[in-house]
Design a protein around this motif. Structure first.
Motif, short mmCIF file in Angstrom:
data_model
loop_
_atom_site.label_atom_id
_atom_site.label_comp_id
_atom_site.label_asym_id
_atom_site.label_seq_id
_atom_site.Cartn_x
_atom_site.Cartn_y
_atom_site.Cartn_z
N ASP A 167 0.85 -1.19 0.00
CA ASP A 167 0.00 0.00 0.00
C ASP A 167 0.88 1.23 0.00
O ASP A 167 1.87 1.27 0.71
CB ASP A 167 -0.82 0.05 1.30
CG ASP A 167 -2.07 -0.77 1.19
OD1 ASP A 167 -2.53 -0.99 0.07
OD2 ASP A 167 -2.58 -1.18 2.25
N ARG A 168 0.49 2.20 -0.76
CA ARG A 168 1.17 3.48 -0.62
C ARG A 168 0.36 4.34 0.33
O ARG A 168 -0.85 4.18 0.43
CB ARG A 168 1.30 4.14 -1.98
CG ARG A 168 2.17 3.34 -2.92
CD ARG A 168 1.93 3.75 -4.33
NE ARG A 168 2.35 5.11 -4.54
CZ ARG A 168 3.42 5.44 -5.26
NH1 ARG A 168 4.13 4.51 -5.82
NH2 ARG A 168 3.75 6.68 -5.42
N PRO A 169 1.04 5.22 1.03
CA PRO A 169 0.30 5.98 2.05
C PRO A 169 -0.82 6.82 1.46
O PRO A 169 -1.81 7.08 2.13
CB PRO A 169 1.39 6.86 2.68
CG PRO A 169 2.52 6.83 1.74
CD PRO A 169 2.45 5.54 1.01
N GLU A 170 -0.68 7.25 0.22
CA GLU A 170 -1.72 8.12 -0.31
C GLU A 170 -2.84 7.33 -0.97
O GLU A 170 -3.82 7.90 -1.42
CB GLU A 170 -1.11 9.13 -1.30
CG GLU A 170 -0.53 8.54 -2.56
CD GLU A 170 0.94 8.18 -2.41
OE1 GLU A 170 1.30 7.60 -1.38
OE2 GLU A 170 1.72 8.45 -3.34
N LYS A 217 -4.50 3.08 -1.05
CA LYS A 217 -4.21 1.67 -0.84
C LYS A 217 -4.57 0.86 -2.07
O LYS A 217 -5.30 1.32 -2.95
CB LYS A 217 -5.00 1.18 0.36
CG LYS A 217 -6.49 1.31 0.20
CD LYS A 217 -7.20 0.72 1.40
CE LYS A 217 -8.69 0.72 1.18
NZ LYS A 217 -9.41 0.02 2.21
N GLU A 248 14.06 19.47 4.42
CA GLU A 248 12.70 19.97 4.25
C GLU A 248 12.53 21.29 5.00
O GLU A 248 11.92 22.23 4.50
CB GLU A 248 11.71 18.92 4.77
CG GLU A 248 10.32 19.09 4.23
CD GLU A 248 9.49 17.84 4.47
OE1 GLU A 248 9.82 16.79 3.90
OE2 GLU A 248 8.51 17.93 5.23
N LEU A 263 11.07 24.91 3.99
CA LEU A 263 9.87 25.44 4.66
C LEU A 263 10.17 26.79 5.29
O LEU A 263 9.33 27.67 5.33
CB LEU A 263 9.39 24.45 5.71
CG LEU A 263 8.85 23.15 5.14
CD1 LEU A 263 8.53 22.17 6.25
CD2 LEU A 263 7.61 23.43 4.31
N SER A 266 10.29 10.96 -10.06
CA SER A 266 9.63 9.67 -10.05
C SER A 266 8.24 9.72 -10.64
O SER A 266 7.79 8.75 -11.23
CB SER A 266 9.55 9.13 -8.63
OG SER A 266 8.77 9.99 -7.85
N GLY A 267 7.58 10.83 -10.51
CA GLY A 267 6.19 10.79 -10.91
C GLY A 267 5.84 11.70 -12.08
O GLY A 267 4.69 11.81 -12.42
N HIS A 319 12.94 2.18 -6.19
CA HIS A 319 11.78 1.85 -5.38
C HIS A 319 11.16 0.62 -5.99
O HIS A 319 11.01 0.55 -7.18
CB HIS A 319 10.75 2.97 -5.41
CG HIS A 319 11.34 4.30 -5.13
ND1 HIS A 319 11.75 4.65 -3.88
CD2 HIS A 319 11.61 5.34 -5.94
CE1 HIS A 319 12.24 5.87 -3.93
NE2 HIS A 319 12.17 6.31 -5.16
N ALA A 369 4.36 4.38 -14.78
CA ALA A 369 4.41 5.81 -14.52
C ALA A 369 5.84 6.30 -14.33
O ALA A 369 6.12 7.48 -14.45
CB ALA A 369 3.59 6.14 -13.29
N ARG A 386 4.37 18.24 -5.82
CA ARG A 386 3.47 18.36 -4.68
C ARG A 386 3.54 19.68 -3.92
O ARG A 386 3.42 20.74 -4.48
CB ARG A 386 3.75 17.21 -3.73
CG ARG A 386 5.25 16.99 -3.56
CD ARG A 386 5.52 15.99 -2.48
NE ARG A 386 6.96 15.85 -2.30
CZ ARG A 386 7.50 15.49 -1.17
NH1 ARG A 386 6.76 15.25 -0.15
NH2 ARG A 386 8.80 15.39 -1.07
N ARG A 387 3.80 19.63 -2.67
CA ARG A 387 3.64 20.79 -1.82
C ARG A 387 4.80 21.77 -1.93
O ARG A 387 5.57 21.73 -2.84
CB ARG A 387 3.52 20.29 -0.39
CG ARG A 387 4.52 19.18 -0.22
CD ARG A 387 4.25 18.40 1.01
NE ARG A 387 5.33 17.42 1.11
CZ ARG A 387 5.48 16.59 2.11
NH1 ARG A 387 4.65 16.63 3.09
NH2 ARG A 387 6.45 15.74 2.14
N HIS A 388 4.95 22.59 -1.01
CA HIS A 388 6.03 23.57 -0.84
C HIS A 388 6.10 24.61 -1.93
O HIS A 388 7.10 25.28 -2.07
CB HIS A 388 7.43 22.95 -0.82
CG HIS A 388 7.58 21.74 0.00
ND1 HIS A 388 6.80 21.49 1.08
CD2 HIS A 388 8.45 20.73 -0.10
CE1 HIS A 388 7.18 20.36 1.62
NE2 HIS A 388 8.16 19.88 0.93
#
Lengths: 286, 376
Positions: free
Chosen positions: B50-53, B55, B282, B286, B298-299, B329, B338, B367-369
């Motif tokens: 499962d990936r955390p984001e 399943k 990180e 931030l 990767s994505g 990975h 992907a 993603r974020r930041h």
């Protein structure tokens, strides 16, 4: 009795209180922070604006978790494993500790030595896994419960406690017609409540927090305890690779921790008095 | 009798061929067990995570397709992502692996001869696609071959012509670029000026900070070495020839070191880049202490998704230039597609000294930041 302390003793008190306050802050801050972060807005947490109190309160993380059926399944599994494990541990440990507390038991030394041996040496992970596998326990609750059922350490604490009980009580019970088992159940165990509660609590907390056995022995998601989920959310999500919506992931971690911690936290105050007593007794007499 | 496992490291391209291989094996077993002509569905177990984001869900279309096309049912054994490696290692060590599993090539080679994994060599005649794959790419055969000569997994060949692809991307705070009106750099000199400009605007920051080991796939030495020499890593094919070259022997490598030293001594590069943990790195971003970084890709979508190269996914680029690399990975096979290689963007070849070389990146929003890739 009223005493006017000297300057020295006042100073001691002051330092003592100061130190304790620092300790209390150190201990409680993380708890408060985790809770605050769990009900704050994700962006606030990410940017480090949540320091103590929650900012932009939102329950979105909890909504997300509580609407996830996996959480409930895991919860139930954890409760199941913890309850069964604790109950069986207490039964088996006391059943083993009681005879070992009797000096007249033949082979007592040998048995104790063999038990102590496991304190220092163990078969290791792979052999243990193979045994569990060959017993056909994989993917059942017993794979979680049985391998760690008796902790030698707890066994010794309990044995020491039993040894300290006055033998006359047991004699009296025997004269009144109790069998050995009845003596254990009706006389010894009720008198040993402190040690039972503290060992029960140790075991329960351990089991509640354990993930590794579950990780290696279980194969189905429907069997996983809560900690597997906690670990997944906390460790793996620090490395999310960018797919999907991650806008809530930071608060999700804290919400997950809160959800997983609160129940076991609630148990503590109620068993506190036994806990102190039980933990001390094993130590002094040992 | 213990069923032995077929060890596969899958690329989406291979899926059809592979599962066909499996059903061949299953068919044989079935015939032995229940008699020929039996239509009892065969079930294989398969370890995934499962990936955390999100399943793994058993109703994913790809799973249905696998079942429909092969007649094989898969029993997905799902572990959580961070426990995957441990679980797999224990499974291998105790010989209790699932029927299909994704080991590293090394694990496959080492444990194959111990009968943990199936020797695919015995089945190649039943799997023509697989056979062809191993014949076409001897390097794939090499990494999958155990000490006893058996083939124990299907490796993923990642890479592209002459190792010129990139599995990292440059990222920069777009808001700062807009604020200070900075243009995305296109060569090393401009990149230097870019960092310098950021430093001038915010003197107490270290514009460039990284969270990778110094060497390795996306290490700083790899990235800068490649910028100046065109060679990926320390030892790889040279960008303009058939030769294999040791990067530090290349004349451009000194320039790379000098360049890195320049960034370091002018504090454009985070002085602690070597020591940063993920969390510290990180935090740098931030808190606005750093604004430029290089990340493992990767994505991101391939730039030329429709081209031949794009459709080939992460596999099998033509022959002699292909590079075999272990996947960083372990991926769900479904997701493997992907992980496409980025389109090769050529660095300038190492020509005269002092000449600026283009640096590479790829448009890709992450993603974020609020980190965005500098667009060309």
């Amino acid at each position: 009795m009223k005493t006017r302390g000297s300057f020295g003793s006042k100073l001691f008190d002051a330092v003592n209180i100061g130190l304790m306050i620092v300790l209390i802050v150190v201990m409680t801050y993380p708890l408060i922070y985790v809770f605050s972060a769990s009900i704050s807005d994700n962006a606030m947490v990410m940017s480090g604006q949540v320091v103590l109190w929650p900012r932009s309160v939102t329950l979105v993380a909890y909504e997300r978790l509580l609407s996830n059926p996996d959480v409930w399944i895991s919860y139930w599994n954890t409760i199941r494993y913890t309850a069964v494990h604790t109950l069986l541990t207490l039964i088996v440990t006391s059943a083993m500790a009681y005879p070992l507390a009797k000096k007249w038991l033949p082979g007592r030394k040998t048995i104790l030595l063999m038990a102590a041996f496991t304190l220092l040496f163990s078969g290791g992970m792979i052999p243990t896994f193979l045994i569990v596998q060959n017993l056909g326990l994989l993917n059942t609750i017993w794979a979680i419960v049985l391998p760690s059922l008796v902790s030698t350490w707890h066994l010794f604490i309990m044995r020491t406690f039993f040894e300290a009980l006055p033998e006359e009580l047991e004699d009296a019970a025997t004269i009144d017609g109790c069998s050995s088992l009845q003596v254990l159940i009706r006389i010894v165990l009720p008198l040993s409540l402190p040690v039972l509660v503290s060992i029960g609590l140790f075991t329960a907390v351990n089991q509640w927090n354990s993930f590794f056995d579950a990780l290696i022995y279980l194969n189905e998601r429907s069997m996983y305890p809560l900690q597997i989920m906690v670990r997944n959310i906390i460790i793996a999500s620090s490395n999310v690779q960018g797919e999907g919506n991650t806008a809530y992931i930071e608060t999700l971690k804290y919400a997950m921790i809160t959800i997983a911690t609160v129940p076991i936290l609630c148990v503590y105050p109620f068993v506190q008095k036994y806990f102190v007593q039980g933990a001390m007794i094993g130590g002094i007499k040992g | 009798m213990r069923k032995r496992t077929m060890a596969v490291t899958l690329a989406s391209v291979m899926l059809g061929g592979l599962v066909a291989g499996c059903s061949g094996k299953g068919g044989a077993q079935d015939a032995k067990g229940a008699g020929a002509g039996s239509q009892k569905p065969i079930t294989f177990t398969w370890l995934v995570y499962d990936r955390p984001e999100g399943k793994v869900k058993t109703d994913w279309e790809i799973f249905k397709q696998i079942e429909a096309k092969t007649g094989v049912k898969i029993d997905w054994q799902v572990v959580s992502q961070e426990g995957f490696t441990e679980k797999r290692q224990i499974m291998i060590a105790t010989n209790s692996v699932t029927d299909i599993i994704q080991p590293s090539n090394q694990e496959a080679r080492e444990n194959g001869p111990e009968k943990v994994f199936l020797n695919l060599k015995d089945y190649l005649n039943k799997a023509p696609n697989l056979k062809k794959f191993f014949e076409t790419y001897p390097e794939a055969k090499a990494v999958a071959t155990g000490a006893d000569g058996g083939i124990y997994d299907v490796p993923v060949l990642e890479g592209d012509k002459a190792g010129k692809g990139f599995n990292y991307i440059w990222m920069v705070r777009k808001d700062l670029m807009d604020k200070y009106n900075l243009k995305p750099p296109t060569n090393t000199e401009e990149f230097y000026q870019f960092l310098k400009a950021l430093k001038q605007q915010q003197p107490d920051t270290f514009p460039l900070s990284v969270n990778t080991p110094a060497t390795g796939d996306v290490g700083l030495y790899t990235v800068f070495g490649k910028m100046f020499t065109g060679i990926t890593g320390f030892f790889n094919q040279s960008p303009n020839g058939e030769k294999w070259e040791f990067a530090p022997y290349n004349s451009g490598y000194k320039d790379a070191l000098v360049y890195m030293n320049k960034l370091y001594s002018e504090k454009l590069l985070d002085p602690e880049f070597y020591l940063l943990t993920g969390a510290q790195w990180e935090e740098r971003f931030l808190k606005g202490k750093s604004s430029v970084t290089v990340l493992v890709e990767s994505g991101s979508e391939p730039a030329d998704g429709q081209s031949e190269e794009g459709r080939r996914g992460c596999g099998f680029q033509p022959g002699r230039h292909s590079r075999v690399r272990r996947k960083r990975h372990q991926e769900l096979p479904v997701l493997a597609g992907a992980r496409r290689q980025l389109r090769p963007r050529h660095f300038g070849q190492s020509e005269g000294q002092g000449q600026s070389r283009p640096i590479s990146g790829l448009p890709c929003q992450r993603r974020r930041h609020q980190l965005f890739v500098a667009r060309h």
